[in-house]
Design an enzyme around this catalytic site. Structure first.
Site, short mmCIF file in Angstrom:
data_model
loop_
_atom_site.label_atom_id
_atom_site.label_comp_id
_atom_site.label_asym_id
_atom_site.label_seq_id
_atom_site.Cartn_x
_atom_site.Cartn_y
_atom_site.Cartn_z
N TYR A 150 0.77 -1.35 -0.03
CA TYR A 150 0.10 0.02 0.08
C TYR A 150 0.96 1.32 -0.13
O TYR A 150 0.50 2.31 -0.60
CB TYR A 150 -0.78 0.07 1.29
N THR A 185 -13.61 4.48 7.62
CA THR A 185 -14.69 4.30 6.52
C THR A 185 -15.03 2.77 6.71
O THR A 185 -14.74 2.08 7.55
CB THR A 185 -13.71 4.21 5.12
#
Length: 252
Positions: A150, A185
């Site tokens: 990532y 989220t």
């Protein structure tokens, strides 16, 4: 509202959820006509329905940003474009020791290749005064545990942003990126439910405490920064990586 986008057309990738959804809504509320791109057609339609039900303009488009043909088809349906927000992305938990090549390539295809393809296609439609905003991450510039692949992709997003900002100067197109710290989220909730069943609240508190401000960010807060960078109020800002991190980088 200070940062109006009346008469402008904006394309948001990953618009079906999280930061992308919040950004699509914020741009529409500011007066932009929004194209909501998402891999999931139902998710794209969901945000478009929300925007139109509140008086905004939004067209949903199902699109796989890692696929060149899918990108070409999506952009072929757009007559013109002034704003692009690249929010589509996938995450991965893993160190260099346990990240396999398939996961590495999957993150590259979406987070790096997808951002590249969308910027390249958007620039063909843009005129002077247009703007691109890419969603990067503090993982690009901070050493985070178990975020090897990532971090690689978000570092590439920052580098691409700077390169495009330089190359697009003669075109009058600005290009910036946003680097959030942890944002609450649905991905975070799903990750905690899967890996820490019964301990979700405890782990949420741990994640929140990693920001000196004492909480995670919200998608809406990131969206408001994207709105500003898209607006003419930010006309003197290009080639910037803007942190929105609750003090993570400088106050720990």
């Amino acid at each position: 509202m200070s940062f109006r986008l009346d008469g402008k057309r904006a394309l948001v990738t990953g618009a079906g959820s999280g930061i992308g959804r919040a950004t699509a809504i914020a741009l529409a509320e500011a007066g932009a006509e929004v194209y909501a791109l998402d891999l999931q057609e139902t998710a794209a339609k969901g945000v478009a329905d929300h925007i139109t039900s509140t008086g905004g303009k939004c067209q949903p488009i199902a699109c796989d940003v890692s696929n060149e043909d899918s990108i070409a088809a999506a952009f072929a349906s757009i007559a013109g474009l002034e704003l692009l927000v690249n929010s589509a992305g996938v995450a991965h938990i893993g160190t260099i020791f346990d990240t396999n090549p398939d996961d590495f390539d999957r993150l590259y295809r979406v987070n790096v290749r997808g951002t590249y393809l969308c910027m390249q296609s958007a620039l063909k439609l843009m005129s002077r005064g247009s703007a691109i905003v890419n969603i990067a991450s503090i993982a690009a510039t901070s050493g985070l545990s178990a975020r090897f692949a990532y971090s690689m992709t978000k570092g590439a997003v920052v580098a691409m942003t700077l390169s495009v900002a330089k190359d697009a100067l003669p075109l009058g197109v600005r290009c910036n990126c946003i680097s959030p710290a942890r944002v609450h989220t649905s991905f975070v909730d799903g990750f905690l439910a899967k890996n820490y069943p019964g301990r979700e609240e405890e782990m949420l508190a741990t994640l929140a405490a990693s920001q000196p401000i004492g909480r995670m960010g919200t998608p809406e807060e990131i969206a408001q920064l994207a709105l500003y960078l898209c607006s003419d109020s930010a006309s003197f800002i290009t080639g910037s990586d803007v942190a929105i991190d609750g003090g993570f980088n400088n106050l720990r």
